[in-house]
Enzyme design. Structure first.
Site, PDB file in Angstrom:
ATOM      1  N   CYS A   1      47.484  45.284  38.385  1.00  0.00           N
ATOM      2  CA  CYS A   1      48.531  46.001  37.699  1.00  0.00           C
ATOM      3  C   CYS A   1      49.880  45.371  37.968  1.00  0.00           C
ATOM      4  O   CYS A   1      50.004  44.429  38.737  1.00  0.00           O
ATOM      5  CB  CYS A   1      48.592  47.442  38.185  1.00  0.00           C
TER       6      CYS A   1
ATOM      7  N   LEU B   1      45.700  47.239  34.517  1.00  0.00           N
ATOM      8  CA  LEU B   1      44.537  46.523  33.994  1.00  0.00           C
ATOM      9  C   LEU B   1      43.347  47.210  34.642  1.00  0.00           C
ATOM     10  O   LEU B   1      43.182  47.174  35.858  1.00  0.00           O
ATOM     11  CB  LEU B   1      44.611  45.046  34.398  1.00  0.00           C
ATOM     12  N   SER B   2      42.534  47.866  33.837  1.00  0.00           N
ATOM     13  CA  SER B   2      41.520  48.753  34.412  1.00  0.00           C
ATOM     14  C   SER B   2      40.305  47.969  34.870  1.00  0.00           C
ATOM     15  O   SER B   2      39.636  47.310  34.075  1.00  0.00           O
ATOM     16  CB  SER B   2      41.101  49.796  33.389  1.00  0.00           C
ATOM     17  N   ILE B   3      40.013  48.071  36.171  1.00  0.00           N
ATOM     18  CA  ILE B   3      38.884  47.336  36.751  1.00  0.00           C
ATOM     19  C   ILE B   3      37.901  48.301  37.405  1.00  0.00           C
ATOM     20  O   ILE B   3      36.704  48.191  37.230  1.00  0.00           O
ATOM     21  CB  ILE B   3      39.379  46.334  37.834  1.00  0.00           C
TER      22      ILE B   3
ATOM     23  N   ASN C   1      49.069  47.843  43.012  1.00  0.00           N
ATOM     24  CA  ASN C   1      48.651  46.612  42.348  1.00  0.00           C
ATOM     25  C   ASN C   1      47.706  45.899  43.287  1.00  0.00           C
ATOM     26  O   ASN C   1      48.071  45.593  44.419  1.00  0.00           O
ATOM     27  CB  ASN C   1      49.890  45.739  42.076  1.00  0.00           C
TER      28      ASN C   1
ATOM     29  N   VAL D   1      38.268  24.006  32.755  1.00  0.00           N
ATOM     30  CA  VAL D   1      39.139  23.405  31.743  1.00  0.00           C
ATOM     31  C   VAL D   1      39.378  21.956  32.123  1.00  0.00           C
ATOM     32  O   VAL D   1      39.603  21.631  33.286  1.00  0.00           O
ATOM     33  CB  VAL D   1      40.486  24.151  31.667  1.00  0.00           C
TER      34      VAL D   1
END
Lengths: 620, 383
Positions: free
Chosen positions: A2, A46-48, A70, A284
């Site tokens: 968060c 941010l839902s975890i 957070n 990447v």
């Protein structure tokens, strides 16, 4: 994961909302506020864990305690079970609620029970007291400032700047620190008045007074003197296995950032061993001349572990990406690895909201060769008189048929230097001589030179054993480079992509164990033997044997090639000159040197470029 | 019964094994026991006062290996001069000597085992062979017994023998009146050499901020000394409790009882660690504290599950869980009734099961079994 922020002092809902909303990327799923007389807390989530029920802020039963959080508490289930037996009632399944009940039980000491990464603020309404804490290693960021009697904090500087009493002005002293280190070591920031809460610290704001206190510190040294490598490997493996398993706690899918290097491969291997279903891995690679590509190595690891592997090959346009990166970083961090980190997080986000990474392996296990070289340099300094080193060996080394990198290293070992200068030469963003050369006379007047060296002083100096030297340098790196470059970069870049990044190698129990191991075990057969032996049965031999590789970005080529015009535009135009930070002709000379084909100062130019982009983003 | 006791660990050197070997030797007055022990400063005075037949082998000053050579020569000489009925090895490291005596002269031997020395990975195969060759392996706890079995020793040759404590010396009212406590401050106490991390002082120190949150006037007294003191000092500083941890250094035997009595709880959070096979073989200090009527908070690990009865004489917790340790310690510090109940039960348990006399009686039975002959007193010949 968060973004959190808050104000003690006059605050209205609209300001709080706009502060909070600067951090939408940190928490795209949900937002929440707490507003009372003289206190406002905001959170983007941010839902975890407990996706449906974990709305923040969370309060206790009677609403006198409010918390915004957070991070991730990996032992929240155990803590919850214990708290329930002590009579606490939980309204949600979220890890955040644990903080409230822990505070009721243990007050400020509750932070000692948390295993994980976190920055949180807890408002105790009855005592009108705010507690702010940051995790032990500094995995999650926290900034704060005091202004006009108000106290403000936030996960990102951008949120603070939304407040009417806060304006972005450069801290010139910190600017010198930035040039020296290529990031700003805490508690300083490049913004005047704004500070970072250092790792392992908590802050209490009460009666208009702020008190910052350390609650944890790594204790490094040769303490487990009789342990041998086999025993250390056994214990380390057990701890690592447990740590990785805990880092997989999530109600949403978890993936892995796999670079092909040892650290991320090791974490991936441990994850694969802990899970029955296949795990998702991401890599990447850059399609650029001169860039070091790790796609092939990552593929070998992915194949061996049977992961659901995804790779992406990019030709990044730095001129377009850099301003965006700098905005997300809040402060310039002239570490080009920010770029691939950002891109891989964006890539991973298409499939998973949580990733595990191998960050911290070098800092945990002493993986930087310069530690040993530093110790050797000190030994030489003791054994050989200066005239032998400077008068004989140094000239010899300059004509030796070795690459430039080795020459620089030899130079730093043989030259008569004090510890701080020597360390600076190894880690510096700008060469110390170049740094003082570039600063404008006015700026040099305004600041006290030598502040960067002062950051190092507590860790250096004095005659010490090899083990002591290396351990002190490791402690220094943990308190500076790890937290303010590696981890800040990881947090900001992953959050910019709305991905939660977890760093199992920096679990504090693992750090405490490794820190107490003797150097003879830590660095037996070269660094990282512990990690290599722990995962050797799980990974291809080539991965275990691979030598360490630097980041993937070909800075020198960029600065003298595709970025050449962009850099000149940025660093030499009127806006840059008007700041008066640098001596324009010297900057021009630096860029002139780098315009040629064989550029040597790519890192220095990059450092200046990031700073200028930061100034344009935040100051202009 | 003629017994030769070979031990590197023997008073006046300090430690649990040392005490045990001494108590063993002096509580078999009806046997002819000769102790072969290393020479050390103060040994003559100690031996003169102890009424145990001790032969001090001088090579100890130059290290363990020369001492072992000296021990071999002395043992073989003694055995050939007058064959003993049994050789007792106080530690696995003296077994090679006994093995030689057995091969050459057919003298049976038993070996005492504790913990770390048979759990180490280093030289594990040698240790296995030495243990398997013994006529009897004595394990000080169930934990140690399973470690012995892990070496492939036949189960019928492994026997359990717990050490003990002296309930007269360790007594809640040693001078006929209750021991003194220091004012109102609550005191946690640990007693151990500061040489091994597995003893868990670090866990207790890390739990201290949590304990202080509920019991602000607590202090943690650490008795014993060693190279880890620096580490523990720094750990205390790192979590902000350097003022609450008191290192009192080595405590003389005669002051130990007072130390226990001045505390509120004995803390022994030993863990099982791969490092050097570290683990608490039994934890004699937990019996000593119990004999003084003090509750024990200990790690649920190693032999501590035998020396502390969870919920009866103390509280066992996961030794790596600072939260659990803090909670257990606070519960004892806050609840005087609980502390008293645990302490009283602890003393009762020592009196019933863990006196040195009880240990010696059992040792008699085991030694007779190992020697393959009934126990025959030979007190007359030993004096």
């Amino acid at each position: 994961m968060c973004g959190i922020c808050g104000v003690l002092g006059p605050i209205d809902a609209s300001v709080l909302r706009s502060m909070t909303r600067t951090m939408v990327h940190r928490g795209p799923d949900d937002e929440g506020f707490y507003l009372a007389d003289g206190v406002g807390l905001g959170v983007r989530r941010l839902s975890i864990i407990d996706v449906a029920g974990g709305h923040q802020p969370i309060t206790n039963e009677d609403g006198t305690l409010v918390v915004v959080f957070n991070g991730e508490i990996y032992n929240h289930r155990e803590l919850r079970t214990r708290l329930e037996t002590q009579g606490h009632r939980f309204a949600t399944r979220s890890d955040t609620e644990v903080l409230v009940h822990l505070y009721e039980e243990y007050g400020d000491a509750s932070v000692h029970l948390l295993q994980g990464m976190f920055a949180y603020a807890l408002w105790d309404g009855k005592r009108r007291r705010l507690l702010v804490a940051r995790d032990r290693l500094g995995i999650k960021p926290l900034y704060y400032l005091e202004t006009n009697g108000s106290f403000l904090f936030a996960s990102e500087v951008k949120a603070l700047l939304e407040h009417a009493d806060v304006s972005a002005a450069p801290d010139l002293q910190a600017l010198d620190l930035y040039l020296a280190f290529r990031y700003v070591p805490g508690p300083h920031t490049l913004f005047r008045g704004i500070k970072k809460l250092p790792p392992g610290h908590r802050l209490v704001r009460e009666d208009g007074r702020t008190q910052v206190q350390r609650y944890w510190d790594p204790v490094l040294g040769d303490f487990q003197s009789a342990i041998n490598l086999d025993e250390a490997v056994e214990e380390f493996s057990g701890l690592l296995r447990d740590t990785v398993r805990r880092h997989l706690i999530s109600d949403v899918p978890v993936g892995m950032l796999l670079s092909g290097g040892l650290d991320s491969s090791a974490v991936t291997a441990m994850t694969a061993a802990a899970r029955t279903q296949p795990i998702t891995t991401f890599t990447v690679g850059f399609d650029l001349p001169g860039s070091h590509n790790e796609l092939a190595q990552a593929r070998v690891v992915a194949k061996r572990l049977g992961t659901d592997h995804h790779e992406l090959v990019l030709t990044p346009d730095a001129t377009e990406l850099l301003p965006e990166l700098v905005r997300h970083l809040d402060e310039p961090i002239a570490d080009p690895a920010a770029l691939p980190t950002y891109l891989i997080c964006r890539f991973a986000r298409q499939m998973v909201p949580v990733v595990l990474t191998g960050e911290g392996g070098d800092e945990l296990l002493g993986g930087y060769p310069r530690y040993e070289w530093f110790a050797r340099a000190k030994l030489l300094q003791r054994l050989l008189p200066a005239w032998v080193r400077e008068g004989v060996l140094l000239p010899l080394s300059r004509i030796a048929p070795v690459t430039r990198r080795y020459k620089t290293a030899l130079d730093n070992i043989l030259a008569e230097r004090d510890d701080a200068t020597r360390h600076m030469h190894w880690v510096a963003g700008l060469d110390p001589a170049l740094r003082s050369d570039l600063l404008s006379p006015e700026l040099r007047e305004a600041i006290s030179l030598g502040a960067p060296e002062a950051v190092l002083t507590p860790y250096l100096g004095g005659v010490a054993t090899r083990a002591e030297i290396v351990h002190r340098l490791m402690a220094l790196d943990m308190q500076t480079w790890l937290v303010d470059d590696v981890l800040t970069k990881m947090d900001k870049m992953s959050m910019a992509a709305s991905v939660e990044a977890r760093v199992p190698l920096l679990d504090h129990r693992l750090v405490e164990f490794v820190a107490s191991l003797p150097l003879a075990v830590k660095l037996r057969h070269g660094a990282k033997t512990l990690l290599k032996r722990a995962v050797a049965p799980l990974l291809p031999a080539s991965t275990i044997r691979r030598r360490k590789h630097a980041f993937q970005v070909p800075l020198d080529q960029w600065v003298s090639g595709p970025l050449r015009d962009f850099t000149r535009d940025m660093l030499l135009d009127r806006r840059a000159r008007q700041r008066g930070w640098f001596d324009g002709s010297r900057v021009e000379a630096l860029l002139g040197r780098n315009g040629r084909r064989r550029c040597r100062d790519g890192q220095s130019v990059w450092t200046l470029l990031c700073l200028e982009l930061w100034a344009r983003e935040f100051l202009d | 019964m003629k017994i030769l006791l070979l031990t590197w660990d023997y008073p006046p050197a300090r430690g649990g094994i040392q005490i045990w070997m001494f108590e063993l030797a002096r509580r078999l007055p009806d046997a002819r026991v000769t102790v072969f022990a290393p020479a050390t400063t103060g040994d003559a005075a100690f031996d003169a006062a102890s009424h145990v037949r001790v032969r001090r082998l001088r090579r100890a000053t130059s290290g363990l290996v020369p001492w072992l050579f000296h021990l071999s020569a002395a043992t073989l000489w003694a055995c050939s001069a007058a064959r003993p009925d049994l050789i007792v090895c106080g530690h696995v490291l003296t077994v090679p000597v006994a093995l030689a005596a057995r091969r050459l002269l057919g003298v049976p031997y038993v070996v005492f085992t504790y913990g770390y020395e048979i759990r180490r990975r280093r030289r594990r195969q040698i240790v296995s062979r030495l243990l398997r060759g013994a006529d009897m392996v004595i394990a000080c706890s169930r934990f140690t017994r399973s470690a012995v079995l892990g070496h492939g020793v036949a189960p019928e040759r492994v026997r359990l023998l717990h050490p003990g404590a002296d309930p007269e010396r360790f007594h809640p009212e040693p001078h006929g009146k209750a021991g003194r406590r220091n004012g109102d401050a609550r005191t946690m106490l640990s007693v151990a050499r500061l040489t091994d991390l597995y003893k868990g002082h670090d866990t207790a120190i890390r739990a201290l901020p949590l304990i202080k949150a509920k019991c602000p006037d607590v202090r943690y007294v650490i008795a014993g000394d060693g190279p880890l003191r620096d580490y523990l000092t720094r750990v205390a500083r790192s979590v902000g409790v350097e003022r609450d941890v008191v290192f009192v250094g080595e405590v003389a035997d005669e002051d130990l009882t007072d130390l226990y009595l001045s505390s509120d709880v004995l803390v022994l959070l030993s863990r099982e660690s791969a490092s050097e096979g570290g683990a608490e073989g039994f934890g004699i200090v937990s019996l000593e504290a119990a004999a003084c009527g003090k509750p024990v908070v200990a790690g649920r690990s190693g032999g501590l599950v035998d020396s502390v009865s969870d919920g009866e004489t103390g509280i066992l917790v996961d030794p790596l869980d600072t939260g659990a340790a803090a909670e257990a310690i606070v519960s004892v510090l806050h609840d005087a009734t609980l502390a008293r109940r645990l302490g009283e039960a602890g003393r009762r348990r020592v009196l019933e099961r863990f006196t040195w006399d009880a240990m010696a009686a059992e040792a008699r039975r085991l030694f007779a079994e190992a020697a393959g002959q009934p126990w025959t007193g030979s007190a007359a010949s030993s004096s």
